[in-house]
Design an enzyme around this catalytic site. Structure first.
Site, PDB file in Angstrom:
ATOM      1  N   GLU A 112      12.123   2.695  14.135  1.00  0.00           N
ATOM      2  CA  GLU A 112      11.144   3.618  13.559  1.00  0.00           C
ATOM      3  C   GLU A 112       9.848   3.456  14.344  1.00  0.00           C
ATOM      4  O   GLU A 112       9.728   2.578  15.208  1.00  0.00           O
ATOM      5  CB  GLU A 112      10.908   3.320  12.080  1.00  0.00           C
ATOM      6  CG  GLU A 112      10.334   1.940  11.830  1.00  0.00           C
ATOM      7  CD  GLU A 112      10.069   1.650  10.354  1.00  0.00           C
ATOM      8  OE1 GLU A 112       9.909   2.594   9.562  1.00  0.00           O
ATOM      9  OE2 GLU A 112      10.005   0.451  10.010  1.00  0.00           O
ATOM     10  N   LYS A 167       6.538  -2.014   1.893  1.00  0.00           N
ATOM     11  CA  LYS A 167       5.351  -1.429   2.545  1.00  0.00           C
ATOM     12  C   LYS A 167       4.158  -2.376   2.366  1.00  0.00           C
ATOM     13  O   LYS A 167       3.290  -2.165   1.508  1.00  0.00           O
ATOM     14  CB  LYS A 167       5.074  -0.038   1.961  1.00  0.00           C
ATOM     15  CG  LYS A 167       4.165   0.816   2.856  1.00  0.00           C
ATOM     16  CD  LYS A 167       4.214   2.269   2.469  1.00  0.00           C
ATOM     17  CE  LYS A 167       3.150   3.107   3.135  1.00  0.00           C
ATOM     18  NZ  LYS A 167       3.291   3.225   4.586  1.00  0.00           N
ATOM     19  N   TYR A 185       0.824  -1.204   0.000  1.00  0.00           N
ATOM     20  CA  TYR A 185       0.000   0.000   0.000  1.00  0.00           C
ATOM     21  C   TYR A 185       0.855   1.249   0.000  1.00  0.00           C
ATOM     22  O   TYR A 185       2.067   1.183   0.203  1.00  0.00           O
ATOM     23  CB  TYR A 185      -0.944  -0.003   1.216  1.00  0.00           C
ATOM     24  CG  TYR A 185      -0.294   0.295   2.545  1.00  0.00           C
ATOM     25  CD1 TYR A 185       0.549  -0.624   3.157  1.00  0.00           C
ATOM     26  CD2 TYR A 185      -0.502   1.518   3.188  1.00  0.00           C
ATOM     27  CE1 TYR A 185       1.151  -0.341   4.371  1.00  0.00           C
ATOM     28  CE2 TYR A 185       0.099   1.806   4.411  1.00  0.00           C
ATOM     29  CZ  TYR A 185       0.925   0.869   4.997  1.00  0.00           C
ATOM     30  OH  TYR A 185       1.522   1.154   6.194  1.00  0.00           O
ATOM     31  N   LEU A 214      11.318   1.257   7.048  1.00  0.00           N
ATOM     32  CA  LEU A 214      10.743   1.687   5.774  1.00  0.00           C
ATOM     33  C   LEU A 214      11.383   3.020   5.383  1.00  0.00           C
ATOM     34  O   LEU A 214      11.519   3.904   6.232  1.00  0.00           O
ATOM     35  CB  LEU A 214       9.222   1.880   5.935  1.00  0.00           C
ATOM     36  CG  LEU A 214       8.510   2.297   4.646  1.00  0.00           C
ATOM     37  CD1 LEU A 214       8.386   1.114   3.689  1.00  0.00           C
ATOM     38  CD2 LEU A 214       7.125   2.863   4.960  1.00  0.00           C
TER      39      LEU A 214
HETATM   40  N1  PLP Z   1       7.680   3.719   8.810  1.00  0.00           N
HETATM   41  C1  PLP Z   1       6.541   3.011   8.848  1.00  0.00           C
HETATM   42  C2  PLP Z   1       6.534   1.676   9.512  1.00  0.00           C
HETATM   43  C3  PLP Z   1       5.372   3.524   8.255  1.00  0.00           C
HETATM   44  O1  PLP Z   1       4.237   2.791   8.288  1.00  0.00           O
HETATM   45  C4  PLP Z   1       5.410   4.796   7.649  1.00  0.00           C
HETATM   46  C5  PLP Z   1       4.216   5.359   7.037  1.00  0.00           C
HETATM   47  O2  PLP Z   1       3.153   4.807   7.055  1.00  0.00           O
HETATM   48  C6  PLP Z   1       6.619   5.503   7.648  1.00  0.00           C
HETATM   49  C7  PLP Z   1       7.737   4.931   8.233  1.00  0.00           C
HETATM   50  C8  PLP Z   1       6.709   6.860   7.024  1.00  0.00           C
HETATM   51  O3  PLP Z   1       6.646   6.762   5.619  1.00  0.00           O
HETATM   52  P1  PLP Z   1       6.075   7.953   4.732  1.00  0.00           P
HETATM   53  O4  PLP Z   1       6.891   9.158   5.067  1.00  0.00           O
HETATM   54  O5  PLP Z   1       6.291   7.492   3.350  1.00  0.00           O
HETATM   55  O6  PLP Z   1       4.639   8.118   5.091  1.00  0.00           O
END
Ligand code: PLP
Length: 286
Positions: free
Chosen positions: A181, A148, A33, A206
């Site tokens: 994270e 993701k 997603y 991620l």
């Molecule tokens: N890390 C995780 C586990 C996430 O689920 C998300 C966003 O949903 C992020 C980091 C941040 O990613 P982004 O800046 O692309 O929203």
């Protein structure tokens, strides 16, 4: 205005939108997603989100549900049909519908669901004024969190634990005591010298799109970034801490495990990043 969703080729009423009971996303979390921020009527960092989607699909040997350029058009059209000026677009691709079997089905078309939602900018602005609290939890997710996927149960449980502790996010911590994270965000600190620190995204987290764009924002603001691990102890003693994600942009963290970060109020560095973010993201779009 009734909400409209896009499901496998059709724009349908959000309330009536549904997928098949044997969709592999539903049965195996066999899907990926993206969540994109919509600000001032445009999809922020759309290209980067679709690049990451391409990577997620490729890592799981999943086909695109439609041509990438068509997908971009559908996303924009859904934003328009829902009258979203500020909010988000959620898109999910699964391996499709097939009789339940662990092995990849042959010749199954991927499923595509897209939704769009309005969110008043004041909601996040208010949150940023007070900042959020985080708790730390041991890392218990699989090794491929760089993809993701919709398999987010550990994240759900960690965030639920945060809520029970009066916090809004949970930071996963590795065996060495370093912050990885958040459940749905990347983690950052600002050192006493004003240097931004965030963990490298090559493995174990991620690679957030907001994180990537914040590198540009920081550089425009003349701020230095160090990509390295940091411990929970270092975060607790930092000048500032914050999280980043498409839905929160840069959001101050004012407490970690119940201990205040600095004076327990949002820091000036994160607030300046937040303020500059959309202008810089928009400039790149132009
Ligand atoms: N890390 C995780 C586990 C996430 O689920 C998300 C966003 O949903 C992020 C980091 C941040 O990613 P982004 O800046 O692309 O929203």
């Amino acid at each position: 205005m009734p909400r409209i969703a896009y499901v496998n080729g059709r724009y349908v009423q959000h309330a009536d939108a549904c997928v098949h009971i044997e969709d592999r996303g539903y049965q195996f979390a066999d899907g990926v997603y993206e969540v994109c921020e919509v600000a001032r009527g445009y999809i922020v960092d759309a290209k980067r989100h679709l690049d990451r989607l391409a990577r997620s699909l490729s890592e799981l040997q999943m086909a695109w549900p439609m041509h990438r350029s068509t997908l971009e058009i559908v996303m924009a059209e859904l934003v328009r049909r829902n009258g979203v000026k500020n909010g988000l677009v959620y898109l999910q691709v699964t391996r499709g519908v097939a009789s339940r079997d662990f092995l990849f089905p042959a010749d199954t078309k991927p499923s595509l669901v897209i939704t769009a939602k309005k969110i008043a900018p004041a909601i996040n602005a208010k949150k940023a004024e007070s900042g959020i609290k985080v708790i730390t939890v041991p890392e218990n997710r699989w090794d491929r969190v760089d993809i993701k996927t919709v398999g987010l149960l550990p994240n759900v449980l960690a965030k639920e634990k945060a809520k029970a502790a009066g916090a809004q996010e949970a930071w996963f911590v590795d065996e060495a005591g370093n912050v990885k994270e958040g459940g749905s965000s990347n983690a950052w600190i600002v050192t006493k010298d004003g240097v931004l620190v965030t963990r490298p995204a090559e493995h174990g987290i991620l690679r957030g799109i907001t994180r990537t764009t914040l590198f540009e924002v920081a550089s425009e603001l003349g701020l230095k970034i160090e990509e390295r691990g940091f411990s929970v102890a270092e975060a607790k003693a930092a000048r500032e801490a914050f999280i980043s994600s498409a839905t929160t942009i840069a959001m101050p963290v004012v407490a970690i495990d119940g201990a205040p970060v600095a004076n327990g109020h949002p820091g000036s560095v994160v607030l300046s990043l937040r303020e500059a973010f959309f202008d810089i993201a928009e400039k790149r779009l132009a």
